[in-house]
Every structure is written in structure tokens, then in C-alpha cells.
Design an enzyme around this catalytic site. Structure first.
Site, PDB file in Angstrom:
ATOM      1  N   LYS A   1      27.247  23.135 -73.561  1.00 39.21           N
ATOM      2  CA  LYS A   1      27.512  24.463 -72.987  1.00 39.21           C
ATOM      3  C   LYS A   1      26.444  25.440 -73.444  1.00 39.21           C
ATOM      4  CE  LYS A   1      32.425  23.528 -72.656  1.00 39.21           C
ATOM      5  NZ  LYS A   1      33.768  23.577 -73.248  1.00 39.21           N
TER       6      LYS A   1
ATOM      7  N   ASP B   1      37.321  30.467 -69.476  1.00 39.86           N
ATOM      8  CA  ASP B   1      38.057  29.226 -69.202  1.00 39.86           C
ATOM      9  C   ASP B   1      39.219  29.483 -68.227  1.00 39.86           C
ATOM     10  OD1 ASP B   1      37.155  26.842 -70.368  1.00 39.86           O
ATOM     11  OD2 ASP B   1      37.980  27.354 -72.337  1.00 39.86           O
TER      12      ASP B   1
ATOM     13  N   GLN C   1      37.166  26.023 -77.842  1.00 41.13           N
ATOM     14  CA  GLN C   1      37.110  24.616 -77.451  1.00 41.13           C
ATOM     15  C   GLN C   1      38.418  23.909 -77.823  1.00 41.13           C
ATOM     16  OE1 GLN C   1      34.615  23.239 -75.684  1.00 41.13           O
ATOM     17  NE2 GLN C   1      35.626  21.261 -75.670  1.00 41.13           N
TER      18      GLN C   1
HETATM   19  N1  GUN Z   1      38.443  20.722 -73.774  1.00 43.79           N
HETATM   20  C1  GUN Z   1      38.417  19.904 -72.699  1.00 43.79           C
HETATM   21  N2  GUN Z   1      38.139  20.603 -71.585  1.00 43.79           N
HETATM   22  C2  GUN Z   1      37.999  21.882 -71.955  1.00 43.79           C
HETATM   23  C3  GUN Z   1      37.707  23.087 -71.243  1.00 43.79           C
HETATM   24  O1  GUN Z   1      37.527  23.131 -70.024  1.00 43.79           O
HETATM   25  N3  GUN Z   1      37.643  24.210 -71.996  1.00 43.79           N
HETATM   26  C4  GUN Z   1      37.853  24.191 -73.337  1.00 43.79           C
HETATM   27  N4  GUN Z   1      37.800  25.342 -73.983  1.00 43.79           N
HETATM   28  N5  GUN Z   1      38.122  23.102 -74.025  1.00 43.79           N
HETATM   29  C5  GUN Z   1      38.184  21.965 -73.327  1.00 43.79           C
END
Ligand code: GUN
Length: 288
Positions: A52, A119, A96
Site C-alpha cells: 500500500k 477502507d 490493517q
Molecule cells: N485485511 C484484509 N483486507 C483488508 C482491507 O481491505 N483493509 C484492511 N485494513 N485490512 C485488511
């Protein structure tokens, strides 16, 4: 059989985001910024957050990853998130997942201010989504909708079956498909006769988190199959929830793992971040 690869779609979105980031930076004299919070030392999460960060930088944004040891208290993380909520230089915040068990998801969902919640997990966004109102959309389901649209898979009036009901993928996926006028069957771990329901689907979205759950007998001939799963096999390869080789014999379109859903999630995260930045700066100018 049509292979639904993310590459052309993800690239198109990234080009558009890069252009908007450039314009934003010129107009407001600063770069849009994404702050990512990582708790613990889960290897997969470390890789995801690193990706990311790299992509944000590639597209011209600022980025920081704030890491905490597993031993951190939820209150400490919440305080840090509150500081980020108040920081005018931060546009997008992401925590996350997965988090250690002592973090209660029902609490954490409320920590990030909705205007910075890229998100789109905040209950305000979830509520808007389920009411069919305009909102930030969670990255994986929104990415799947872009994938279907790019490959001209029609949704209106079709039967779509979603296997999985997580707040991150399954639930918002069902809401987006419903908003696009599909007839939605939502399945989960307690569903009886999953196979019979899946076999009704013109569009089957598999987000069960179980490697190889779906074989060719789950597929209506000619269906479109989207595989959200990602697992590492004992010989180090990546696979999904769907047995690709045999399902590809029956389906008319299928997304690969890797190279299907994953890159779409990342692209939409970047789009949500520039969108959040634009909305906040425009609102600020309006008030000034
Ligand atoms: N863990 C797995 N997928 C995601 C996501 O889309 N966002 C976040 N923050 N954690 C994740």
C-alpha cells in the site's frame, strides 16, 4: 473462457488517481497523505501494508506506516488514531486487519473519522451502503464491481451468490450487487446445501477464506466466478478459494489468483484516498 485479470483495469484506475493526485498537489500545495496502522508482526499484513505504501508513493501521495507491537493496548492505538483524525495533513487512515483478539471490532470500527475512513468500514459508511446511498465503498467489493464492469459482465436481473458474510467483503459485496439490481443469495458457514445455491448463480463471488472450497460441481455452466481467497500452498504458490483449473472448464469467466481481485483492492484504496483528500480540501475552502 474469459480470464478476468486485474491488470488493465487496475492500471486505468491508477493512471486516473495519479492525475488527480497531481492536480490536488498543484491546487492545494501539499500531497494527499495515507496513514496506515499496523499492529503486531503478522507477515502477510506486513507485506500488504508495504505494498500500500509503495503504491501510494508511486502515485505521488505521501504515506506513513505506524507500527505497534502486539502488546500495545487498544487505548494507545485509539489515541493515535484520534491524533490522525485531527491532523489536517492526513487524508486517509487505515487500520490493517487482522488485529489481536483484545481489539474488539465493534469498537475499532468507530475509531477512524468517516471522512478519513478510506477502507469504508465505519458503520456510517456501511449504513449508507446498505441503504443504497452514495458513500465510500469498501475496497475489495468496489474493486470487484469495477472488474465486472470492465469485462462487461451484466449484473441487472442476474442471480448473484456471495459465499461469505464478513463486514469487509461478503456483506458490502452483497449490498453493491443488490444496488446494481442483481438478485442476491448470501451464503455463509451455516448455510445448508451451499452447492445447490451456488449452482443457481450467474455470478458467483467466493470470499469464504477456505482454500479450494469451490470445485466445478458448484458452478452453473457459463457462470462468472470471482475468487476473493488468497492462500499460500505448502510449495509456496498462491491459490484461492476456487479450484481454478476445473472451474475454468465450466465457467465462462473467472478471476485468477494472484492477479485478479488483489490488485483491484489496492487501486480502489488509492482512489478512496484521493477522493477523501479532495472532499476535505474542497469543504475547507468552502468554509474559508
Ligand atoms: N485485511 C484484509 N483486507 C483488508 C482491507 O481491505 N483493509 C484492511 N485494513 N485490512 C485488511
Amino acid at each position: 473462457m474469459l480470464l478476468l485479470t486485474a491488470k488493465p483495469v487496475a492500471e486505468k484506475i491508477r493512471v486516473e488517481v495519479k492525475r488527480r493526485v497531481h492536480l490536488f498537489s498543484q491546487q492545494f500545495g501539499r500531497r494527499p497523505k495515507l496513514s496506515v496502522i499496523l499492529v503486531g508482526d503478522d507477515n502477510a499484513s506486513q507485506i500488504y501494508t508495504q505494498r500500500k505504501g509503495e503504491l501510494a508513493l508511486q502515485l505521488g501521495m505521501d504515506h506513513e506506516t505506524i507500527t505497534f507491537p502486539k502488546s500495545v493496548t487498544p487505548a494507545e492505538v485509539r489515541n493515535r488514531v484520534q491524533k490522525l483524525n485531527q491532523d489536517p495533513g492526513v487524508d486517509g487512515i487505515l487500520i490493517q486487519r487482522p488485529l489481536p483478539k483484545k481489539f474488539l471490532e465493534g469498537d475499532v470500527l468507530f475509531w477512524i473519522s468517516p471522512e478519513k475512513d478510506v477502507d469504508a468500514f465505519h458503520p456510517q459508511h456501511a449504513g449508507e451502503l446498505h441503504l443504497g446511498l452514495p458513500t465510500f465503498e469498501p475496497c475489495t467489493p468496489a474493486g470487484i464491481m469495477e472488474l465486472l464492469s470492465h469485462y462487461q459482465i451484466s449484473i441487472q436481473g442476474k442471480v448473484a451468490c456471495v459465499i461469505g458474510r464478513s463486514p469487509i467483503v461478503g456483506q458490502p459485496m452483497a449490498a453493491l450487487l443488490l444496488k446494481a439490481d442483481a438478485t442476491v443469495i448470501q451464503c455463509h458457514s451455516k448455510t445448508q446445501d451451499l452447492k445447490a445455491l451456488a449452482r443457481q448463480a450467474d455470478i458467483l463471488i467466493v470470499a469464504a477464506g477456505k482454500a479450494g472450497l469451490v470445485d466445478a460441481t458448484y458452478i452453473k455452466p457459463g457462470a462468472t466466478v470471482i475468487d476473493v481467497g488468497i492462500h499460500r500452498t505448502s510449495d509456496g504458490k498462491l491459490t484461492g478459494d476456487v479450484l481454478f483449473e476445473e472451474v475454468a472448464q465450466v465457467a465462462s469467466a473467472i478471476s485468477p489468483v494472484p492477479g485478479g481481485v488483489g490488485p483491484m483492492t489496492l487501486s480502489i484504496l488509492m482512489r478512496n484516498t484521493i477522493h477523501a483528500a479532495e472532499i476535505r480540501e474542497r469543504a475547507r475552502q468552502h468554509l474559508a
